[in-house]
Design a protein around this motif. Structure first.
Motif, PDB file in Angstrom:
ATOM      1  N   HIS A 208       0.812  -1.220   0.000  1.00 39.97           N
ATOM      2  CA  HIS A 208       0.000   0.000   0.000  1.00 39.97           C
ATOM      3  C   HIS A 208       0.844   1.270   0.000  1.00 39.97           C
ATOM      4  N   MET A 209       2.152   1.117   0.085  1.00 40.12           N
ATOM      5  CA  MET A 209       3.153   2.144  -0.216  1.00 40.12           C
ATOM      6  C   MET A 209       3.284   3.286   0.788  1.00 40.12           C
ATOM      7  N   ASP A 210       2.186   3.969   1.096  1.00 41.17           N
ATOM      8  CA  ASP A 210       2.305   5.173   1.921  1.00 41.17           C
ATOM      9  C   ASP A 210       2.539   4.836   3.388  1.00 41.17           C
ATOM     10  N   GLY A 211       3.056   5.818   4.117  1.00 42.85           N
ATOM     11  CA  GLY A 211       3.276   5.666   5.555  1.00 42.85           C
ATOM     12  C   GLY A 211       2.679   6.838   6.297  1.00 42.85           C
ATOM     13  N   MET A 212       2.259   6.591   7.526  1.00 41.86           N
ATOM     14  CA  MET A 212       1.652   7.648   8.324  1.00 41.86           C
ATOM     15  C   MET A 212       2.222   7.624   9.745  1.00 41.86           C
ATOM     16  N   THR A 213       2.735   8.771  10.157  1.00 44.25           N
ATOM     17  CA  THR A 213       3.333   8.887  11.488  1.00 44.25           C
ATOM     18  C   THR A 213       2.266   9.331  12.484  1.00 44.25           C
ATOM     19  N   ILE A 214       2.261   8.680  13.645  1.00 43.33           N
ATOM     20  CA  ILE A 214       1.182   8.901  14.627  1.00 43.33           C
ATOM     21  C   ILE A 214       1.639   9.836  15.737  1.00 43.33           C
ATOM     22  N   GLU A 215       0.758  10.739  16.111  1.00 40.35           N
ATOM     23  CA  GLU A 215       1.006  11.656  17.228  1.00 40.35           C
ATOM     24  C   GLU A 215       0.144  11.269  18.433  1.00 40.35           C
ATOM     25  N   GLU A 216       0.622  11.608  19.618  1.00 43.29           N
ATOM     26  CA  GLU A 216      -0.136  11.311  20.847  1.00 43.29           C
ATOM     27  C   GLU A 216      -1.551  11.889  20.776  1.00 43.29           C
ATOM     28  N   ILE A 255      -5.659  -0.704  13.127  1.00 42.04           N
ATOM     29  CA  ILE A 255      -6.524  -1.309  12.108  1.00 42.04           C
ATOM     30  C   ILE A 255      -7.039  -0.235  11.144  1.00 42.04           C
ATOM     31  N   SER A 256      -7.529   0.857  11.695  1.00 42.50           N
ATOM     32  CA  SER A 256      -8.092   1.909  10.837  1.00 42.50           C
ATOM     33  C   SER A 256      -7.029   2.602   9.992  1.00 42.50           C
ATOM     34  N   LEU A 257      -5.843   2.780  10.540  1.00 36.19           N
ATOM     35  CA  LEU A 257      -4.763   3.368   9.752  1.00 36.19           C
ATOM     36  C   LEU A 257      -4.394   2.467   8.583  1.00 36.19           C
ATOM     37  N   ALA A 258      -4.236   1.169   8.863  1.00 34.89           N
ATOM     38  CA  ALA A 258      -3.862   0.229   7.805  1.00 34.89           C
ATOM     39  C   ALA A 258      -4.970   0.162   6.761  1.00 34.89           C
ATOM     40  N   ARG A 259      -6.196   0.117   7.228  1.00 34.57           N
ATOM     41  CA  ARG A 259      -7.336   0.078   6.319  1.00 34.57           C
ATOM     42  C   ARG A 259      -7.336   1.310   5.401  1.00 34.57           C
ATOM     43  N   SER A 260      -7.062   2.472   5.963  1.00 33.86           N
ATOM     44  CA  SER A 260      -7.056   3.684   5.154  1.00 33.86           C
ATOM     45  C   SER A 260      -5.902   3.661   4.146  1.00 33.86           C
ATOM     46  N   LEU A 261      -4.740   3.217   4.581  1.00 29.27           N
ATOM     47  CA  LEU A 261      -3.607   3.107   3.652  1.00 29.27           C
ATOM     48  C   LEU A 261      -3.919   2.115   2.534  1.00 29.27           C
ATOM     49  N   SER A 262      -4.723   1.096   2.851  1.00 27.55           N
ATOM     50  CA  SER A 262      -5.008   0.035   1.879  1.00 27.55           C
ATOM     51  C   SER A 262      -5.871   0.512   0.718  1.00 27.55           C
ATOM     52  N   PHE A 263      -6.399   1.731   0.816  1.00 25.10           N
ATOM     53  CA  PHE A 263      -7.120   2.310  -0.326  1.00 25.10           C
ATOM     54  C   PHE A 263      -6.256   2.242  -1.578  1.00 25.10           C
ATOM     55  N   ASN A 264      -4.980   2.423  -1.412  1.00 27.61           N
ATOM     56  CA  ASN A 264      -4.058   2.387  -2.554  1.00 27.61           C
ATOM     57  C   ASN A 264      -3.823   0.934  -2.970  1.00 27.61           C
ATOM     58  N   GLY A 265      -4.685   0.451  -3.837  1.00 24.86           N
ATOM     59  CA  GLY A 265      -4.615  -0.933  -4.304  1.00 24.86           C
ATOM     60  C   GLY A 265      -5.898  -1.697  -4.031  1.00 24.86           C
ATOM     61  N   LEU A 266      -6.668  -1.190  -3.062  1.00 22.74           N
ATOM     62  CA  LEU A 266      -7.931  -1.849  -2.699  1.00 22.74           C
ATOM     63  C   LEU A 266      -9.063  -0.826  -2.580  1.00 22.74           C
ATOM     64  N   GLY A 287       4.903   8.643  17.375  1.00 27.71           N
ATOM     65  CA  GLY A 287       6.188   8.873  16.718  1.00 27.71           C
ATOM     66  C   GLY A 287       6.529   7.786  15.718  1.00 27.71           C
ATOM     67  N   ASP A 288       5.897   6.622  15.871  1.00 31.08           N
ATOM     68  CA  ASP A 288       6.111   5.538  14.909  1.00 31.08           C
ATOM     69  C   ASP A 288       5.356   5.838  13.618  1.00 31.08           C
ATOM     70  N   THR A 289       5.879   5.314  12.516  1.00 30.61           N
ATOM     71  CA  THR A 289       5.225   5.468  11.206  1.00 30.61           C
ATOM     72  C   THR A 289       4.661   4.117  10.771  1.00 30.61           C
ATOM     73  N   VAL A 290       3.375   4.123  10.426  1.00 32.87           N
ATOM     74  CA  VAL A 290       2.679   2.881  10.070  1.00 32.87           C
ATOM     75  C   VAL A 290       2.646   2.704   8.549  1.00 32.87           C
ATOM     76  N   PHE A 291       2.987   1.502   8.108  1.00 31.66           N
ATOM     77  CA  PHE A 291       2.874   1.083   6.706  1.00 31.66           C
ATOM     78  C   PHE A 291       1.987  -0.154   6.669  1.00 31.66           C
ATOM     79  N   ALA A 292       1.562  -0.562   5.461  1.00 31.51           N
ATOM     80  CA  ALA A 292       0.699  -1.745   5.375  1.00 31.51           C
ATOM     81  C   ALA A 292       0.812  -2.429   4.022  1.00 31.51           C
ATOM     82  N   TRP A 293       0.553  -3.717   4.035  1.00 28.92           N
ATOM     83  CA  TRP A 293       0.386  -4.456   2.775  1.00 28.92           C
ATOM     84  C   TRP A 293      -0.721  -5.479   2.971  1.00 28.92           C
ATOM     85  N   SER A 294      -1.241  -5.979   1.865  1.00 34.30           N
ATOM     86  CA  SER A 294      -2.315  -6.969   1.935  1.00 34.30           C
ATOM     87  C   SER A 294      -2.014  -8.135   1.007  1.00 34.30           C
TER      88      SER A 294
END
Lengths: 347, 347, 347
Positions: A208-216, A255-266, A287-294
């Motif tokens: 799903h390529m993109d990454g998203m960094t999470i804030e408190e 789960i919701s972050l990965a699901r949103s990233l999964s738009f790219n391809g799904l 501070g961590d950055t989340v990526f995903a694949w399916s």
């Protein structure tokens, strides 16, 4: 002076097999919740984003995102079930029922379906089946989860009650046709991608390529929106002395972050119909950055429907690890979520 | 195995003059979006804040903030146009059309109106005219922007297509009377300031005084609300190796912050009618504090209207630099935005 | 060039006894505001959370949280009253009036009821009585507050006007029965706790147990949502040179946090009816963790009602200090808020 009115939550001793827990607080969901969900995850699935697209799929208005429904139902169970949980161990037999619309009022009921003590004598595992219901008493969601819960007193004797055997996954034949919107007029120009059910192959992997960094602030806003009160997400004063030294992010946020990233391809996998299982492999922190694949694990037709088909997806989320090489849970560090679900896709 | 379903976005080679891009995903805007916009910027313009004030101006309900409309339309174009953009270079010929209300569903369409390769052979500039449309196919916004985009392959030959000559600014005679609400009953007690069109002079400068410090969570929430997926705003893992070592804030976030600060001195400039041009002079990062000032560049009457007039404003935003001395773009460090627009003000 | 259009706010010299201030900007409240309030504080009181629960209490829809109403009304007064305030000193005689629903439009009017200069000649205290009104000119809230305000010029002579004597607390006999919803069908299963009016004793203390750590983005989003423009909350550039070296959190944010934490032990105290008094004992900053406890100070019946009774509560909030030992304001560091209010509880 009467006993203190406030509660520290249930411990292992407080659960018994067959026990029914009617969870507080009922919650009317609104367009405000939907906007916040978009702001928190950037979700772009057309069915949930556009009233008009939803109407073209036979719904009378845009439904809430399936995971928003999950989080709200889940949140209600926390004060009764997992306030003293050490870990959220797994999910099974999850089904999304009737669509949830802005204006609906949701509540949750759980049944304890199994209890076992751990050999350390300090903790145990509680299995519950939770149902989310709308104001018309229709089921919007049901799922089993099991959590590790602390004992109040290590000396207590716990009456074990093994859980019923849980299905490894939801049988596609059991997924009701009516839980899948009408995709006869599905517009792949508006939805964002041309890929239809026939274009996906079993075994196919999608980065799903993109990454998203999470804030408190983000995960705290999300978790409070779900009225989820689990302490580990909010209290840095306490957590600074805790296991990780910092606040732990609610697993559902991942789960919701990965699901949103999964738009790219799904992008056309607009409807989640079942949660076969899932595991929070490792914790996520601000501070961590989340990526995903399916991965496409299976495909199934829906009896009597030529407008829609089902894909069984395994969705993997990682932290600080891009997914071009499709990292697995056993590969070592990086994987934080391993989820198994059925989604509906236009044919 | 089929080709990967996910997309890395378009590169310079993927654009051609005359190309029409119908952007995904349609979006129904709601009171939830409006509340988030208020929380993100603290906007206080009466026309957008109060249903009753809006009705006193002849509208049937409070319209969405003009820049919220802009951001949502702009966000739709990002996956197709600027995912691989190096920089957002400029805007021209922007016009706000029919008002947007909660409940409307917006979509966006762009036409490529010019392409030129840069002399370095690595990048080029793409010009697009973007239109935002509501569910009745009415134009809510149109504007030209040009972005610097990477080539996929430096060896590619790009067919240049110079853009049409763009107007230096929108001619006030071309602004439609019907795009300006009825200010006959405009209540300056409720709107916050007594200043009317006649009180503003060409050449007048207004220091908006206040400053606002930006947090990562805030600009990420905003940019996701607009379903804008540009990677530089979200992925600290990647950006830590990037040009600035940190996440870059969406330029539109700066526009809305400056616009909100401009309430102090321009409280009655409740309606933006045209975007003449604009430039993001320097990047903004979390932790920076935004200030703003405005200059009245021109004034114009609206044919047949004695309740409202137009002001051509130059709005300058700075970072970590208060604006009592009206800093200019060429003064050295500090200026981040230089925007030129027409606004409607009661007479 | 005309005089600058922007304003630096009022100073002590600008106030006079009997002065009426009609505050800008009217604000239509929506389901979006409600969702943000939930996300900011995690509030779970059933009356505000569920349309159906609210209807079971005789209301036609779920009312806004009482403190959300307070913050919106309060926010409107800031540009006129406390932009140059050194401190928000106290509250008295606060009453919540007709319920506020999504769709209502609120405005605020204040009367200056007292002024006195401080002996240092640099500041003074202004007393105002503020009323919040809905679109039908019904009072939704009224309260007195007093703030310490800077003089513009130390040489100015201030005409003192001592405030009227303020009630130590709102007399319970004066609380209108109609301001308390009908609790005849109050469902303590859904509301979250079994405790009713008879279960609470005067002198009883309740530790609300949980703690919540605050982030800069959170309090800024909240304070902007309330259209509160007080500079100390937003401008790190200026505050880095200020008294604390950092942004100060809006005191109302603390009230809502403590109120939300107080659900644990006071889940059935769903309606705040009066604010007897209150004091922001010490400032709160981002990174601090808020805890709270409450004491039942008094109980009162409501004439003609056997479904509901009143509790006079003292609610104390602390920072980085759990409340199991019920810390008092005079105990030294830690206490940040000491609030006195009447709440309605089912019998």
């Amino acid at each position: 002076m009467s006993q203190s009115k406030s509660s520290g939550g249930n411990f292992l001793e407080d659960f018994s097999a067959g026990q029914i827990l009617e969870h507080a607080t009922p919650r009317t969901v609104t367009a405000g919740d939907v906007a916040l969900y978009t702001a928190l995850y950037g979700s772009r699935f057309a069915l949930q984003s556009s009233e008009i697209f939803a109407q073209s799929c036979g719904l009378h208005q845009a439904p809430l995102d399936d995971w928003l429904v999950f989080h709200i139902v889940f949140g209600k169970t926390v004060p009764d079930i997992s306030l003293n949980a050490v870990a959220n161990l797994g999910y099974a037999e999850g089904r999304f029922g009737v669509p949830v619309y802005a204006g609906d009022t949701l509540r949750a009921v759980s049944e304890v379906i199994g209890i076992k003590e751990n050999s350390n004598g300090k903790t145990g595992v509680v299995y519950v089946r939770t149902r989310g219901l709308n104001q018309n008493h229709q089921e919007v969601l049901s799922y089993v989860r099991w959590v590790m819960v602390r004992k109040r007193d290590e000396a207590s004797v716990i009456e074990a009650s093994p859980p019923p055997v849980l299905a490894g996954h939801v049988a596609h034949e059991s997924i009701l046709s009516r839980s899948v919107p009408d995709f006869s007029n599905f517009d792949c120009g508006l939805s964002g991608e041309p890929h239809r059910w026939d274009d996906y192959e079993v075994g196919e992997k999608i980065d799903h390529m993109d990454g998203m960094t999470i804030e408190e602030a983000e995960h705290q806003l999300a978790t409070r929106l779900y009225q989820n009160t689990a302490r580990v997400h909010f209290n840095q004063f306490a957590e600074s002395e805790g296991r990780f030294g910092k606040r732990l992010i609610y697993g559902g946020h991942v789960i919701s972050l990965a699901r949103s990233l999964s738009f790219n391809g799904l992008a056309n996998a607009v409807k989640v119909v079942a949660l076969n299982g899932g595991r929070h492999v490792a914790p996520l922190f601000a501070g961590d950055t989340v990526f995903a694949w399916s991965a496409v694990q299976d495909k199934a037709e829906i009896a009597g429907r030529d407008d829609a088909g089902l894909l069984r997806l395994r969705m993997i989320a990682t932290k600080d690890l891009p997914c071009a090489t499709f990292p697995e849970s056993d590969d070592g560090k990086g994987v934080i979520l391993d989820l198994d679900m059925w989604v509906a896709v236009p044919r």
